[in-house]
Scaffold this active site. Sequence first.
Site, PDB file in Angstrom:
ATOM      1  N   HIS A 301      -0.626  -2.211  11.144  1.00 32.12           N
ATOM      2  CA  HIS A 301       0.220  -1.031  10.982  1.00 32.12           C
ATOM      3  C   HIS A 301       1.641  -1.288  11.502  1.00 32.12           C
ATOM      4  O   HIS A 301       2.596  -1.199  10.741  1.00 32.12           O
ATOM      5  CB  HIS A 301      -0.367   0.221  11.648  1.00 32.12           C
ATOM      6  N   ASP A 352      -7.911  -0.811   4.844  1.00 30.26           N
ATOM      7  CA  ASP A 352      -8.177  -0.058   6.069  1.00 30.26           C
ATOM      8  C   ASP A 352      -9.297   0.969   5.906  1.00 30.26           C
ATOM      9  O   ASP A 352     -10.467   0.619   5.911  1.00 30.26           O
ATOM     10  CB  ASP A 352      -6.877   0.583   6.542  1.00 30.26           C
TER      11      ASP A 352
END
Length: 479
Positions: A301, A352
């Site tokens: 991220h 994810d």
Amino acid sequence: MQVTTYWLEHAWLDTNVEPGVVLEVADGRITAVRTGADAGADAGAGSASAAGPGAGAGAETTARATSGAGGTTPPPGAVVLGGLTVPGLANAHSHAFHRALRSTVQVGSGTFWTWREIMYQVASRLTPESYHALARAVYAEMALAGITAVGEFHYLHHAPGGTPYADPNAMGEALVQAASDAGIRITLLDTAYLSSGFGAAPDRHQLRFSDGTADAWAERVSQLKEREGVRIGAAIHSVRAVPADQLSTVASWAQERGVPLHVHLSEQTAENDACLAAHGRTPTQLLADHGVLGPLTTGVHNTHLTDGDIALIGSSTTGTCMCPTTERDLADGIGPAVALQRAGSPLSLGSDSHAVIDLLEEARAMELNERLRSRTRGHWTAAALLRAATADGHAALGWDRAGTLEPGALADFTTIALDSVRTAGPVPRLAAETAVFAASAADVRHTVVGGRHVVRDGVHQSVPDVPRALADSIAALRG
């Protein structure tokens, strides 16, 4: 040594698209790549002649001994892959069990933190058997999307309440077996998760994630063994979930073995604020202080960073895994991917939470998100985005000589149709741009891993009804 010959109607070779490429494969690796196997203007006629009547751009056939005026047609006996063939895609960040959340978490409003409570409920129901069934279906979905390697960020280690299974790695082994059953490679990023936040004890949901200490984590994960198609790496869930004085234990374990180390980093501003309150420094600075950053490390991220954070990540060549579909689904924000890459951080991509499983969408979303933020276009070329989804993703997962179509590389590749409603029309030399900016996972026709067809003509060869496998495994979790 048995050699399989593939003829690729179009192939992306690092920076450009070549027509009529011959690929030879033996013992799971590419042994030869020959370009110029088709002749410009006659490419369509040659391909159609070899493939036979009615074969579309995504079809696979075996070439007959034919010749065409003006150029070379597929060699006799070659497997013909029509469309655009690219190296296998690497999904550098996955939580397989999150696939069970799709649609469920779209009811109502909230934040990352309210989403997390629903996620915990699903995690509490999983057993090694049910996790294997779910992950097998999820990894098969990935294969259908052209993914040949996955990085599984795995922290669901023990039974509910934290009691270890008879085999303390039963959950991890279930994931490894699921990937094997689905025909893709896996890097099991076994994750240290010890705290509910900056030294606080795990809450009741998190007890099954925790080994108690980093030393106990290291003892357990050291029992996992690499094998064909399997790499074992490490992960630090986050700076809130691993106490600062134990970060170096996890980092040292990975560095001594030369394996990938991943960490969720600055996904949420709340985590940044709590870290500053607890340690007087940002999460990136805290990781740097404890030796976590470096070329084997990937921050997942990397969303809410200071300029100093970006400089630390880039100067240490720590990687960045962007997960745009999850980051937008959870309202996390848009990470500074352009600045990170310019600073020296290699970029990779992950699905994810599996809001969707589509690495082509992840690639274009990274560019399109940046366009929205900057109000300018063209931050990455299609080739650069494909590299993040292929070679750089494999590197982040510890797979050497992978993610490229070149001699010596793993024979992992995927073919994208150029005749669907999304991809038909553009000229062949722009096939990479078509794939990245218009195609979807639904356009994947073939996926080959180690020279073996895992997906053929859009059908998974060992999990033939992937939608049913997904539906059944998810329904079982709901009781």
